[in-house]
Write an enzyme that holds these catalytic residues in place. Sequence first.
Site, mmCIF file in Angstrom:
data_model
loop_
_atom_site.group_PDB
_atom_site.id
_atom_site.type_symbol
_atom_site.label_atom_id
_atom_site.label_comp_id
_atom_site.label_asym_id
_atom_site.label_seq_id
_atom_site.Cartn_x
_atom_site.Cartn_y
_atom_site.Cartn_z
ATOM 1 N N ASP A 100 0.852 -1.194 0.000
ATOM 2 C CA ASP A 100 0.000 0.000 0.000
ATOM 3 C C ASP A 100 0.883 1.239 0.000
ATOM 4 O O ASP A 100 2.096 1.154 0.239
ATOM 5 C CB ASP A 100 -0.936 0.002 1.215
ATOM 6 C CG ASP A 100 -0.173 0.072 2.538
ATOM 7 O OD1 ASP A 100 0.850 -0.630 2.666
ATOM 8 O OD2 ASP A 100 -0.588 0.839 3.429
ATOM 9 N N GLU A 166 0.129 -0.800 5.812
ATOM 10 C CA GLU A 166 1.230 -0.236 6.575
ATOM 11 C C GLU A 166 1.065 1.261 6.798
ATOM 12 O O GLU A 166 1.367 1.780 7.860
ATOM 13 C CB GLU A 166 2.566 -0.509 5.855
ATOM 14 C CG GLU A 166 3.799 -0.386 6.741
ATOM 15 C CD GLU A 166 4.372 1.020 6.815
ATOM 16 O OE1 GLU A 166 5.165 1.289 7.728
ATOM 17 O OE2 GLU A 166 4.011 1.875 5.968
#
Lengths: 476, 476
Positions: A100, A166
């Site tokens: 991400d 994250e």
Amino acid sequence: MAPQLDGYFKQVDDLSSHFIDRLAKAVAIPSISSDAARRPDVVRMAEFLAAELKAVGASVELRPLGKQPDNPELDLPPVILARYGSDKNKRTILVYGHYDVQPADKSDGWNTEPFTLTVGDDGKMFGRGSTDDKGPVLGWLNAIEAHQKAGVDFPVNLLMCFEGMEEYGSEGLDELIEKEGKGYFADAEAVCISDNYWLGTEKPCLTYGLRGCNYYSVEISGPGADLHSGVFGGTAQEPMTDLVRVLGSLVDTHGKIQIPGIMEQVAPVTAEEESLYEGIAFTMDNLHESLGSKTTIFEDKKPTLMARWRYPSLSIHGVEGAFSAPGAKTVIPAKVIGKFSIRTVPDMEIEQTNECVYKFVKEVFAKLGSKNTLKVYAQHTGKWWVASPNHWNFRAAGKAVERVWGTKPDFTREGGSIPVTLTFEQATGKNVLLLPMGSSTDGAHSINEKLDKRNYIEGIKLLGAYLHYVAEEVQE
Amino acid sequence: MAPQLDGYFKQVDDLSSHFIDRLAKAVAIPSISSDAARRPDVVRMAEFLAAELKAVGASVELRPLGKQPDNPELDLPPVILARYGSDKNKRTILVYGHYDVQPADKSDGWNTEPFTLTVGDDGKMFGRGSTDDKGPVLGWLNAIEAHQKAGVDFPVNLLMCFEGMEEYGSEGLDELIEKEGKGYFADAEAVCISDNYWLGTEKPCLTYGLRGCNYYSVEISGPGADLHSGVFGGTAQEPMTDLVRVLGSLVDTHGKIQIPGIMEQVAPVTAEEESLYEGIAFTMDNLHESLGSKTTIFEDKKPTLMARWRYPSLSIHGVEGAFSAPGAKTVIPAKVIGKFSIRTVPDMEIEQTNECVYKFVKEVFAKLGSKNTLKVYAQHTGKWWVASPNHWNFRAAGKAVERVWGTKPDFTREGGSIPVTLTFEQATGKNVLLLPMGSSTDGAHSINEKLDKRNYIEGIKLLGAYLHYVAEEVQE
């Protein structure tokens, strides 16, 4: 015997256009984890990565993590668990990364389309996620492919854990790591995370320490609702007056923490450590450049690095509940919440630090003689992490750096925290190495994020070389 | 000879349903001046009011004020200038009010639809603008109509100035008042403003003083952009650390301003003034109720009223540029702007006060030894206003209060500012009287704004009675 890497290295060079194309495909998927509307793109990125891993022969699982706690309608993106190789005669290495990215919009000030990888003549490859962390994640995949195409035996069994949250607190990941420590990750003998950066732009480093972070709120309340300062100014005790006095007591301009019992917990500097800082490739000019000013606390490199790596710091982040917009508003806020955090280092204990903070804040407030109400509490806490840079995992990485970059790496710590590092260490009981690919100017969370082509291609070589060295490094 | 008012008073009572209907029609127009999308409603409200004024025989002008400075596409709503009567043998009185309102939405927590006047069994008439300031504005109109229907000669020539931007800084009004001071308002002999409130709920008051307000910004900047506290905490001098120390030096929990040269400017308390406070209808219970807590600086009425009316106060409103949202963010803000204001009183001078503030803030900052950059400046300043409560304008109003309410009014000052008061005084050179209609619990800028039916109907009588008494009060 030194690993035979020339064939692998040449193959990486030969495939460099292909690897850049792969990074471009990954960057083109706007997998912004903090934006619920982009969740389908985050999932699409997981599926892209899973397909690429399967194509090189890895076994892949997409593990669901349930719903997002702060948005219970929304599924969390899956964690990719993958394995490449299961040869009992090889070491098994666990690697972590995230697929991400931070938000990005051209209008934020990007010079290029953030989700179009744009390679300049100088080799800078601009694009959101290029360096954080799609480049490093693809690095592992590319290393596998280059071994195959070069006909070089892959030196280890590779376990991979790639998450998609994250940039939004790694929701759900800790529980999975803790559970799989003795499950999916059971045969891991060492852990490598490529999700940080060189200290500067020229010299590679290996990172063996991170500071922890305890984040505090000081809430002061009095009146039943916000008041008009014309009507009540001079007659009511104002929570904001008390709060700025409490916040003003915590730390001075020169970074000296005023709370008794904090510095007392800090591990003393050893003679060995004393000698370590001068050799680090870092200058005050580097700091001034990244700071955008010369408003540093220290004038010299050594105290600066020590302040960043091995001493605690206290930062005041802001105030919730007060007037924060541009312009003028004559409000007396009824309830204000000051936010500050302490970066923690060995041998500080979370609980002991909390107690020192609570006691000091309550004492300062008591001295004000205020009728307002004080609450002080930790919003979150996270422990510091320090590994042994003499561990065979680090020695192997050091040799790989020297082989690829022609120089010994700096051994560095970082001032920030990567909480998953400690989680992996605790769940697996193994040494964790931070092996960065990008450099300090990559702008991971900023506009115009980039990864230098050189760092990407040499980084792929480095990750592969590390696996060769770690495969044969002697365990002490 | 006391004015003959019985016929007028009876007519007001007879027309009370009609007057409440008129207020309901006015409240039904959501004339929110701060909302550009509601501007047509503000204009509609002006047209409604102009038509009603014409219907009772007033001559009316709608004066355009040009474009809105912060939204140059948008026309400001017109100022209504109206005249009723031009008999050279009568006094001419100028009255001011405003026909715009604060924002309101049922979802903010209103118990009733905010733009539907809702009259409860207890006589409370809920609705946005009921007390601020549509009730008082219609009060003047209703007084004219009741005189006509009662066949009572109107005692004065009435000049009216009703604006539509009061809740958004009275954009453009000062210039118009200054220009018309010797123009449209040239023959005004006294001014009356009905746009404030009783000190409590039972006793009427006349208001003869307002505090001024100087609003300051303290801007501290250092780094080129916001920083990550993990990476830079302990190595950079943080603007927020400096700012809370500067803000913490300004005032203490007990309201004592720490800036030298402020209190020194305050006019001494006279023996006459000393005796004035005990008689005021105000209790600490009133204050605790409006404060929603008991977190007052003083325990007694007299120092509380003095602190609100005749001493300066300093309030810290908030910080721009720092983290202000809920949750946790580990940012080191690069530039933070603290906002505070000082409520000013006789004989404080704006310039002298500014100089004291700038000097003190710069001295405190200099002592920090910081490399960051400080700016301190006034966002806006406004002078205090105090009129003579012995002027014939106030004497007339006092007699009117006694006639309508059966009690002598309290003579009060207010802690807040109504800048237009001073503008009218300076532009016309005449005495200005603040003659409130509503009470302290009306909630002018809050949810569930209301005007008590009793205050509205008796208030219409009061405005009419005031015009009779002011018509014949002897000028000294």
